[in-house]
Design a protein around this motif. Structure first.
Motif, PDB file in Angstrom:
ATOM      1  N   ARG A 200     -20.503 -69.088  87.272  1.00 46.19           N
ATOM      2  CA  ARG A 200     -20.153 -67.899  87.753  1.00 46.19           C
ATOM      3  C   ARG A 200     -18.688 -67.460  87.405  1.00 46.19           C
ATOM      4  NH1 ARG A 200     -21.580 -62.927  90.220  1.00 46.19           N
ATOM      5  NH2 ARG A 200     -19.517 -61.950  90.352  1.00 46.19           N
TER       6      ARG A 200
ATOM      7  N   TYR B 108     -15.579 -64.676  87.047  1.00 49.06           N
ATOM      8  CA  TYR B 108     -14.872 -63.256  87.446  1.00 49.06           C
ATOM      9  C   TYR B 108     -13.941 -62.865  86.380  1.00 49.06           C
ATOM     10  CZ  TYR B 108     -16.848 -64.443  91.974  1.00 49.06           C
ATOM     11  OH  TYR B 108     -17.879 -64.922  93.085  1.00 49.06           O
ATOM     12  N   GLY B 109     -14.545 -62.099  85.473  1.00 50.06           N
ATOM     13  CA  GLY B 109     -13.601 -61.685  84.497  1.00 50.06           C
ATOM     14  C   GLY B 109     -13.251 -63.075  83.736  1.00 50.06           C
TER      15      GLY B 109
ATOM     16  N   LEU C 118     -12.257 -65.950  84.641  1.00 50.12           N
ATOM     17  CA  LEU C 118     -12.059 -67.027  85.253  1.00 50.12           C
ATOM     18  C   LEU C 118     -13.493 -67.702  85.517  1.00 50.12           C
ATOM     19  CD1 LEU C 118     -10.221 -68.684  87.549  1.00 50.12           C
ATOM     20  CD2 LEU C 118     -11.516 -67.289  89.136  1.00 50.12           C
ATOM     21  N   LYS C 119     -13.403 -68.790  85.053  1.00 49.92           N
ATOM     22  CA  LYS C 119     -14.810 -69.492  85.673  1.00 49.92           C
ATOM     23  C   LYS C 119     -14.540 -70.274  86.882  1.00 49.92           C
ATOM     24  CE  LYS C 119     -17.456 -71.296  81.829  1.00 49.92           C
ATOM     25  NZ  LYS C 119     -17.654 -72.220  80.722  1.00 49.92           N
TER      26      LYS C 119
ATOM     27  N   GLY D   8     -10.413 -72.542  96.918  1.00 47.75           N
ATOM     28  CA  GLY D   8     -10.475 -72.002  95.452  1.00 47.75           C
ATOM     29  C   GLY D   8     -11.434 -73.080  94.534  1.00 47.75           C
TER      30      GLY D   8
ATOM     31  N   THR E 102     -18.258 -69.676  96.337  1.00 48.23           N
ATOM     32  CA  THR E 102     -19.029 -69.162  95.435  1.00 48.23           C
ATOM     33  C   THR E 102     -20.423 -69.910  95.395  1.00 48.23           C
ATOM     34  OG1 THR E 102     -16.966 -68.676  94.431  1.00 48.23           O
ATOM     35  CG2 THR E 102     -19.104 -68.620  93.103  1.00 48.23           C
TER      36      THR E 102
ATOM     37  N   LYS F   7     -12.041 -77.329  90.793  1.00 48.50           N
ATOM     38  CA  LYS F   7     -11.924 -76.421  89.750  1.00 48.50           C
ATOM     39  C   LYS F   7     -13.403 -75.865  88.983  1.00 48.50           C
ATOM     40  CE  LYS F   7      -7.441 -78.091  88.281  1.00 48.50           C
ATOM     41  NZ  LYS F   7      -6.706 -79.305  87.967  1.00 48.50           N
TER      42      LYS F   7
END
Lengths: 307, 284
Positions: free
Chosen positions: A11, A13-14, A16-17, A39, A44, A204
């Motif tokens: 997934r 976001y722009g 960012l993985k 985070g 997610t 991460k």
């Protein structure tokens, strides 16, 4: 049969993985705890499994269906407790549970759910007058009312005081005993240790460990000797073999050693010579937290981080 | 073996689907649920019901009677405060607090949630408008016949539907609860003011034309016409209902496009990935 099956979930976001090639499966009836720092990708992952979010790539099956395409029937088979309390507070606990119960083909009796979350005495109380911990338990009750085959619990105890947390755990313990498939995301290793058959550690956006709590603990390395120093203990007289393991800030000796016997002998000899009480000494495998740290290299949020 | 499993799964699915509660029953339950919630929301009762009643009472202390246009204007004030402001703010608050997401996760058909919510809002909004008219009848002896009462009710219901649907649509562009009041009042007060909710205002020709196409004036006109009804006059004007119908349909289409179930700004504690996520998360 697998209740959950994910393959190579990613997934973005722009740039960012948030999730990077996450694959795991959860057999029906298993209680899985997903651990990781803020985070890390826990929410997610759970939001993809609940159908709120689409993966950028990879495939996901929950109860045999793609969550994004799961219809009413599929939704009637899952229970969701989101990260923050999300309730209309103007109704009583009983009325709220009855309203949600009407949506499902075979709901649990309201009284039974109230008993599970220890809110029987508050059944007639307006939700917005309850404490934060009680409201969180109502949230868990709403997630349970439809008799779900699989329950998603996204940090159900984050931000609660220890007493409120203990009460929510009481409810979770009853779920675990019923053999329901549960996916719990949490910051609390204690929570994972107490309830989970299995622990998935995410860091991460990647799965860095997928094992049982016991096995995870063994990954923390050697057996640990921990000795909190009594007041007035003369640390200057520590033999070099022990002085190297002194944590001056915490005023304790922590020995992580392959040769437990030698370290123990040295410690007992020194304590005996200094007439120190050894009753606070612990010898055992590393804690889950120590194992977690050795795997992720990241500190879990502390109590104060949760506000 | 795989085929057998598939057949079993599909049979099981059929059985389960058959046992799901009927959507019509769920819709009724939703109307009842949201109606109760609204009546327990002080803003809905105080702003929607009490404010127009107080304005009516303080603006006509001596004359002993009230003009039907003024009465209609204040009835529409109560209607629109509930259907626009209260409904809009409540919907944004429900989205931001995760309540909408909670409902979305259940087997309730999404349309049931919204139709139930809008119908409940229209019921309370109509009640707010009706209370103003009843005060007009009771305190200022406004004469009202049976057909006039029915016509007033119909005008209020249709107007309430148009306003509640429009409020549902606009919530899609309201980012959070803090912005909801400024945005909703900025789009509301000028409209009701030039439409004559507080009485006639001096308008240029273009303003009159614009107001006639906005959703407030047609409701005021429809309620006024209904209140002034007497045998031989027409109870309704088709134009009023065509304008309101267009607003209703247009708003429902806009709501379908703009509506969001999840907040744009997550209120949960975040750091690292989550912060970046908020900055870049697309609308779902």
């Amino acid at each position: 049969m697998n209740a959950i099956l994910t393959e190579h979930l990613t997934r973005r976001y722009g740039d960012l993985k948030a999730l990077d090639d996450v694959s795991f499966e959860v057999p029906a009836g298993q209680f899985v705890a997903m651990l990781g720092p803020n985070g890390a990708g826990k929410t997610t992952t759970i939001e993809i499994l609940e159908g709120f979010l689409a993966p950028t790539s990879g495939s996901v099956q929950v109860l045999g269906s793609d969550p994004r395409r799961g219809g009413r029937d599929w939704r009637s088979r899952i229970g969701v407790v989101t990260q923050s309390t999300s309730l209309d507070g103007q109704l009583s606990v009983r009325d709220l549970l009855s309203t949600f119960g009407q949506l499902y083909p075979n709901p649990l009796p309201v009284a039974e759910v109230l008993e599970m979350v220890d809110l029987t005495d508050e059944a007639g109380v307006r939700v917005d007058t309850l404490s934060g911990g009680q409201q969180r338990r109502v949230d868990v009750a709403v997630g349970l009312i439809g008799r779900p085959e699989i329950l998603f619990l996204d940090e159900p105890t984050t931000g609660l005081d220890p007493e409120a947390r203990r009460r929510v755990w009481g409810g979770i313990e009853k779920l675990a005993a019923k053999g329901m498939t549960v996916l719990l995301t949490t910051h609390y290793l204690e929570e994972a240790n107490q309830f989970a058959d299995r622990v998935i550690v995410i860091s991460k956006g990647r799965v860095v460990a997928d094992t049982t709590p016991e096995e995870l603990r063994t990954r923390g390395g050697h057996t640990i000797i921990r000795y909190p120093l009594p007041d007035g203990a003369p640390v200057n007289s520590l033999p070099p073999a022990l002085a190297d393991h002194l944590d001056e800030q915490r005023r304790e000796i922590i020995v992580r050693s392959g040769d437990v016997n030698a370290a123990l002998r040295a410690l007992i000899r020194w304590a005996d010579a200094q007439h120190l009480d050894l009753s606070g000494m612990e010898v055992g495998p590393p804690s889950l937290e120590e194992a977690y740290l050795s795997i992720t290299g990241e500190q879990l949020p502390t109590e104060s981080d949760h506000g | 073996m795989a085929e057998l499993t598939t057949v079993r799964a599909s049979q099981q699915q059929r059985t389960r689907t058959a046992r799901l509660p009927r959507a019509s029953l769920l819709l009724l339950a939703q109307v009842r649920y949201h109606f109760r919630l609204l009546l327990r929301t002080p803003r809905a009762v105080i702003a929607g019901v009490a404010l127009p009643a107080i304005l009516l009472l303080v603006s006509n202390p001596k004359s002993g009677n009230v003009g039907t246009t003024h009465l209609a204007g204040l009835a529409v004030l109560g209607l629109t405060i509930t259907a626009w402001t209260t409904h809009g703010i409540n919907l944004v608050a429900a989205r931001e607090s995760g309540v909408l997401k909670r409902w979305w996760s259940t087997p309730l058909p999404p349309w049931c949630y919204f139709v139930g919510r809008i119908v409940a809002t229209v019921l309370v909004a109509t009640l707010a408008g009706a209370v103003t008219v009843i005060i007009g009848v009771g305190v200022y002896h406004t004469h009202i016949t049976g057909p006039a009462a029915l016509g007033t009710l119909v005008a209020l219901v249709v107007g309430g539907l148009a306003w509640a649907a429009a409020a549902t649509a606009i919530t899609g562009i309201i980012p959070d609860v803090a912005s909801s009041w400024p945005i909703l009042s900025l789009t509301y007060l000028p409209v009701v003011l030039i439409s004559g909710v507080f009485g006639a205002v001096g308008k240029t020709h273009w303003m009159q034309t614009v107001a006639s196409y906005l959703p407030a004036q047609p409701v005021i006109d429809a309620v006024t016409r209904a209140l002034e009804y007497s045998p031989g006059k027409t109870l309704f004007s088709a134009r009023d209902f065509i304008v309101l119908g267009c607003w209703l349909v247009g708003s429902l289409i806009a709501a379908r496009v703009l509506f969001r179930w999840q907040p744009t700004r997550a209120t949960r504690r975040t750091s690292g990935h989550d912060r970046a996520k908020q900055a870049t998360a697309p609308r779902s």
